[in-house]
Design a protein around this motif. Structure first.
Motif, short mmCIF file in Angstrom:
data_model
loop_
_atom_site.label_atom_id
_atom_site.label_comp_id
_atom_site.label_asym_id
_atom_site.label_seq_id
_atom_site.Cartn_x
_atom_site.Cartn_y
_atom_site.Cartn_z
N VAL A 26 41.43 48.88 34.28
CA VAL A 26 42.79 48.88 34.83
C VAL A 26 43.04 50.17 35.61
N SER A 27 42.60 51.29 35.08
CA SER A 27 42.77 52.57 35.77
C SER A 27 42.05 52.54 37.13
N ASN A 28 40.82 52.02 37.16
CA ASN A 28 40.07 51.93 38.42
C ASN A 28 40.78 51.01 39.41
N TYR A 59 43.48 41.29 35.17
CA TYR A 59 44.12 40.47 36.20
C TYR A 59 45.64 40.49 36.04
N ARG A 60 46.11 40.50 34.80
CA ARG A 60 47.55 40.60 34.56
C ARG A 60 48.09 41.90 35.18
N ALA A 61 47.39 43.00 34.96
CA ALA A 61 47.80 44.28 35.53
C ALA A 61 47.75 44.23 37.05
N ALA A 62 46.75 43.54 37.59
CA ALA A 62 46.64 43.41 39.05
C ALA A 62 47.81 42.60 39.62
N VAL A 63 48.18 41.52 38.95
CA VAL A 63 49.30 40.70 39.40
C VAL A 63 50.59 41.52 39.37
N GLU A 64 50.78 42.29 38.31
CA GLU A 64 51.98 43.13 38.21
C GLU A 64 52.02 44.16 39.33
#
Length: 147
Positions: free
Chosen positions: A24-26, A105-110
């Motif tokens: 997620v950090s990357n 992917y959830r973090a990417a969508v957010e």
């Protein structure tokens, strides 16, 4: 770019375990992010970031302008399928195998939705008219994660 690798961009030194926090950090450090479920909107976000301008086809509140987008759609001849095609045991196995992927992917969508909203404010143009949280293609990814 592999978000779970230990090296920098372009390096493929796979870790012995998946570190979802690192992934997620990357992802958060990448300059640009788009999602397949909002392809046209992703192109609009890229254009806004790269050129400082927003093409007419990025106004989702204007059906005529929105229809000017000349994108491609490829299904790679895949057979339509649904999660209901699989047993609960198979779904449980998928949940286990893809846990880190779904967190990422959830973090990417957010992040994607947040950045699109920023572009909308900057240009005074509605870019994302659909509700990603209710998009059937994202239902599984955005569902609550079981521990």
């Amino acid at each position: 770019l592999r978000y779970t690798c230990l090296g920098g961009p372009g390096e493929s030194d796979f870790p012995g375990f998946l570190n979802v926090t690192r992934a997620v950090s990357n992802m958060m450090m990448t300059e640009y992010l788009g999602i397949a479920e909002a392809y046209q909107e992703s192109i609009c976000l890229l254009r806004a970031k790269l050129t400082g301008a927003l093409p007419a086809f990025c106004d989702c509140s204007n059906a005529t302008a929105w229809g000017l987008f000349n994108g491609t759609e490829e299904d790679h001849n895949s057979t339509p399928h649904s999660l209901s095609d699989y047993s609960e045991a198979v779904i449980a196995d998928i949940d286990t195998i893809t846990f880190a992927d779904r967190v990422l992917y959830r973090a990417a969508v957010e992040r994607f939705e947040r950045e699109v909203r920023e572009v909308e404010k900057q240009f005074g143009t509605k870019v994302l008219c659909k509700d990603l949280a209710s998009d059937p293609a994202l239902k599984y990814v955005l569902a609550p994660l079981a521990d």
